[in-house]
Design a protein around this motif. Structure first.
Motif, PDB file in Angstrom:
ATOM      1  N   ALA A   1      25.097 -11.519 -37.779  1.00 52.86           N
ATOM      2  CA  ALA A   1      25.884 -12.474 -36.986  1.00 52.86           C
ATOM      3  C   ALA A   1      26.011 -12.035 -35.524  1.00 52.86           C
ATOM      4  N   LEU A   2      26.205 -10.737 -35.286  1.00 54.32           N
ATOM      5  CA  LEU A   2      26.356 -10.286 -33.898  1.00 54.32           C
ATOM      6  C   LEU A   2      25.011 -10.297 -33.160  1.00 54.32           C
ATOM      7  N   PHE A   3      23.920  -9.913 -33.857  1.00 57.88           N
ATOM      8  CA  PHE A   3      22.584 -10.030 -33.256  1.00 57.88           C
ATOM      9  C   PHE A   3      22.316 -11.493 -32.872  1.00 57.88           C
ATOM     10  N   ALA A   4      22.662 -12.407 -33.795  1.00 57.37           N
ATOM     11  CA  ALA A   4      22.416 -13.834 -33.553  1.00 57.37           C
ATOM     12  C   ALA A   4      23.191 -14.310 -32.326  1.00 57.37           C
ATOM     13  N   ALA A   5      24.485 -13.933 -32.272  1.00 61.40           N
ATOM     14  CA  ALA A   5      25.316 -14.360 -31.145  1.00 61.40           C
ATOM     15  C   ALA A   5      24.816 -13.729 -29.843  1.00 61.40           C
ATOM     16  N   ALA A   6      24.397 -12.462 -29.908  1.00 56.08           N
ATOM     17  CA  ALA A   6      23.917 -11.764 -28.709  1.00 56.08           C
ATOM     18  C   ALA A   6      22.734 -12.509 -28.090  1.00 56.08           C
ATOM     19  N   ALA A   7      21.851 -13.039 -28.936  1.00 53.01           N
ATOM     20  CA  ALA A   7      20.699 -13.791 -28.425  1.00 53.01           C
ATOM     21  C   ALA A   7      21.111 -15.196 -27.990  1.00 53.01           C
ATOM     22  N   GLN A   8      21.929 -15.850 -28.810  1.00 54.02           N
ATOM     23  CA  GLN A   8      22.286 -17.243 -28.536  1.00 54.02           C
ATOM     24  C   GLN A   8      23.031 -17.405 -27.209  1.00 54.02           C
ATOM     25  N   VAL A   9      23.951 -16.481 -26.906  1.00 56.88           N
ATOM     26  CA  VAL A   9      24.761 -16.666 -25.695  1.00 56.88           C
ATOM     27  C   VAL A   9      23.909 -16.636 -24.425  1.00 56.88           C
ATOM     28  N   SER A  10      22.770 -15.950 -24.474  1.00 56.76           N
ATOM     29  CA  SER A  10      21.928 -15.960 -23.271  1.00 56.76           C
ATOM     30  C   SER A  10      21.365 -17.362 -23.037  1.00 56.76           C
ATOM     31  N   GLY A  11      21.030 -18.059 -24.123  1.00 56.70           N
ATOM     32  CA  GLY A  11      20.587 -19.446 -23.987  1.00 56.70           C
ATOM     33  C   GLY A  11      21.703 -20.353 -23.467  1.00 56.70           C
ATOM     34  N   ILE A  12      22.927 -20.054 -23.900  1.00 54.35           N
ATOM     35  CA  ILE A  12      24.067 -20.871 -23.460  1.00 54.35           C
ATOM     36  C   ILE A  12      24.294 -20.713 -21.957  1.00 54.35           C
ATOM     37  N   VAL A  13      24.379 -19.452 -21.478  1.00 54.46           N
ATOM     38  CA  VAL A  13      24.655 -19.298 -20.041  1.00 54.46           C
ATOM     39  C   VAL A  13      23.458 -19.705 -19.186  1.00 54.46           C
ATOM     40  N   ALA A  14      22.261 -19.719 -19.792  1.00 54.80           N
ATOM     41  CA  ALA A  14      21.093 -20.193 -19.050  1.00 54.80           C
ATOM     42  C   ALA A  14      21.006 -21.723 -19.080  1.00 54.80           C
ATOM     43  N   GLY A  15      21.948 -22.348 -19.792  1.00 52.99           N
ATOM     44  CA  GLY A  15      21.995 -23.811 -19.815  1.00 52.99           C
ATOM     45  C   GLY A  15      20.814 -24.455 -20.524  1.00 52.99           C
ATOM     46  N   ARG A  16      20.291 -23.774 -21.553  1.00 58.43           N
ATOM     47  CA  ARG A  16      19.130 -24.311 -22.264  1.00 58.43           C
ATOM     48  C   ARG A  16      19.537 -25.352 -23.300  1.00 58.43           C
ATOM     49  N   PRO A  17      18.621 -26.257 -23.653  1.00 57.16           N
ATOM     50  CA  PRO A  17      18.938 -27.282 -24.670  1.00 57.16           C
ATOM     51  C   PRO A  17      19.201 -26.653 -26.042  1.00 57.16           C
ATOM     52  N   SER A  18      19.803 -27.457 -26.911  1.00 48.72           N
ATOM     53  CA  SER A  18      20.312 -26.894 -28.170  1.00 48.72           C
ATOM     54  C   SER A  18      19.209 -26.363 -29.085  1.00 48.72           C
ATOM     55  N   ASP A  19      17.978 -26.934 -29.007  1.00 47.51           N
ATOM     56  CA  ASP A  19      16.924 -26.398 -29.875  1.00 47.51           C
ATOM     57  C   ASP A  19      16.531 -24.981 -29.445  1.00 47.51           C
ATOM     58  N   GLU A  20      16.557 -24.733 -28.140  1.00 47.91           N
ATOM     59  CA  GLU A  20      16.231 -23.378 -27.669  1.00 47.91           C
ATOM     60  C   GLU A  20      17.343 -22.397 -28.027  1.00 47.91           C
ATOM     61  N   GLU A  21      18.576 -22.903 -27.901  1.00 50.18           N
ATOM     62  CA  GLU A  21      19.719 -22.074 -28.308  1.00 50.18           C
ATOM     63  C   GLU A  21      19.592 -21.702 -29.785  1.00 50.18           C
ATOM     64  N   ALA A  22      19.232 -22.681 -30.602  1.00 48.25           N
ATOM     65  CA  ALA A  22      19.088 -22.438 -32.040  1.00 48.25           C
ATOM     66  C   ALA A  22      17.942 -21.456 -32.306  1.00 48.25           C
ATOM     67  N   ALA A  23      16.861 -21.566 -31.539  1.00 46.63           N
ATOM     68  CA  ALA A  23      15.721 -20.652 -31.726  1.00 46.63           C
ATOM     69  C   ALA A  23      16.142 -19.215 -31.392  1.00 46.63           C
TER      70      ALA A  23
END
Lengths: 340, 340
Positions: free
Chosen positions: A189-211
């Motif tokens: 869960a923490l690895f997943a969040a660590a990767a996902q938040v970079s997509g969030i602050v980079a303003g990427r679309p939700s499919d990239e965030e999910a990837a």
């Protein structure tokens, strides 16, 4: 392959393995993360930075924050937000290590005597709380409410995973499914969040965030499976100073769960004695290893890690093919190579 | 005055004292807070709600979340944000209680056997972590980054205060100033944040926010001073089942610090033995009380609480004179009346 075998030895030249290549690429950003960590450890209460630095400066590979900064760089996003979130991720991780030491009654952590044995359980609990609180202050500074939501959800999932693991200790009824759910929560869960938040602050679309979330989660699962295999010496069962901890604590990890599934009556009685009753004597660990080899349980564990690592790499396929993406992909393979 | 003396007894009719009047006024909002607390305690890991409900349903007066909802109502702000923040405040408070029980090795909490003695220290640490994480998820739902910053800062301040208190146990060198700094951090910071965040989500100007912060902080100081006096039976030194805990643990609270300041050689040796060495025998607690009476230490503690309560009430003077403001002002006086 040979160089990967020596991954953790100090005399390997820089950039020889994937983790080192990633560390070299992220060097400047990780110095900023480290500086921020040291700055935000500060407190007028001297024991707090003293205890926290004992653990943080003992090293650890900073894998989780490195994922955040590398993923942000892969997306071309280079402001302070990923740096702050990376430091927050490392604070959450360090807080859980401090609390785990109290929970597990650990003796050693990162090659040093565990902090709770030096300063006492009370200090480890409270300094963990301090780091946890500071991690949220760092997230506030990063400025993304959505990232905050993802990391706070990950933090409660980690606690759920740890509670479940606690009730699974000495329980030979723990199935492969339950084990996978536990490591998904307590580690992935923490690895997943660590990767996902970079997509969030980079303003990427939700499919990239999910990837990105998938990359982190699969990498985290591979990482934990390999750790659990290494506690029995890895695929080659090479015993070292850090082997046998899970066995002694009666933890049912995948190698044990896989062996239990195939155990005849004598073997089942053995596992009941050494795990459920943690009544262990000389030679029991070696006997456990013999059973694991008989069932191919360690190889199967590493093979599962390999599958998850492959899924982590595959999750990156839609992103720009740059040095960061390659380094993140190679990291997934490297995590598994540790097991040999 | 007489009705206030009976504040904690069950046979007092509703609305007789200030705490009950405030509770009656805030009844609907506090039901929403309670419902949210129960909803967000939920987890597929059964032990988590089980352990957390054990503590949360034991009662406690919900003073901190009530401050948040009452202050928001005083400002005419009635959406879900203060309800969510109030639940978050109670989660932070409950998490610190669970961790305190581990830190203090407490025996009792809210009239029940402490959770760590029922489920073990490990469970109390991890369920505390879960509640802490969930508190931040609730703050995210409340939607104010500024409120998040205030509450995360309060959470790290609480941990700092607890660490300082830990190193102050059995330390007869703790001065009155140090003691005040400790309770300002470990108790008053959360009261202050609980009040301040209502001003933030109500969008009030910074002077009003600061006034609310002052109200909460001064109320928190009064609350803790009274608690510490009550541990020696209060101003009247009426001994009850909950007296003497601090003494037995060797905590230097204000009544002790004030006595130490005025102690002659024999008395200093006494405090050294019972506090620094926690070498206590029959009659020592009574002897401590005699010294405190000689120095007027309990009365002085309650007088200080009264001063802080007066400052809390005064901090509200600029706000609209409505039933909520009156109830919050009366609460400050009520907190002190408990000490008699």
């Amino acid at each position: 392959m040979d160089s990967m075998l020596k991954a953790d030895t100090a005399d390997v030249p820089a950039r020889e393995n994937a983790a080192e290549r990633l560390a070299a690429l992220a060097y400047d950003d990780m110095r900023r993360v480290d500086a921020l960590i040291l700055e935000r450890l500060d407190s007028h209460v001297a024991l707090i930075p003293e205890l926290a630095r004992y653990l943080i400066e003992a090293g650890g590979k900073r894998v989780r924050p490195m994922i955040t900064v590398a993923a942000a760089n892969m997306l071309g996003h280079t402001d302070m937000a990923p740096i702050r979130l990376a430091a927050a991720v490392e604070f959450i991780h360090t807080a859980t290590l401090l609390h785990d030491d109290v929970v597990d009654e650990s003796g050693m952590r990162r090659g040093k005597v565990a902090a709770n044995l030096v300063w006492g359980n009370a200090s480890s609990v409270l300094v963990g709380d301090f780091l946890f609180a500071r991690s949220f202050s760092l997230m506030v500074e990063a400025g993304s409410m959505k990232a905050l939501g993802v990391l706070s959800a990950a933090a409660s999932t980690i606690a759920e995973g740890e509670v479940r693991q606690l009730s699974a200790v000495k329980d030979i009824g723990v199935s492969v499914d339950t084990y996978m759910q536990i490591i998904d929560a307590k580690t992935a869960a923490l690895f997943a969040a660590a990767a996902q938040v970079s997509g969030i602050v980079a303003g990427r679309p939700s499919d990239e965030e999910a990837a990105l979330e998938t990359y982190g989660r699969e990498l985290g699962l591979a990482f934990q499976l390999v750790d659990d295999a290494l506690d029995y010496g890895g695929a080659a069962a090479q015993l070292g100073k850090s082997t046998g901890d899970d066995f002694r604590e009666g933890k049912v990890t995948l190698p044990v769960a896989l062996s239990l599934k195939q155990a005849g009556p004598d073997e089942a009685a053995f596992w009941r004695r050494v795990i459920a009753e943690t009544d262990q004597k000389d030679g029991d660990f070696e006997r456990a290893l013999d059973y694991m080899h008989e069932h191919g349980a360690l190889n199967a564990t590493v093979e599962q890690a390999r599958d998850h690592a492959a899924r982590a790499r595959a999750a990156l396929s839609g992103f720009p093919d740059n040095a960061w993406r390659r380094a993140l992909g190679d990291l997934a393979d490297f995590v598994v190579e540790r097991a040999y």
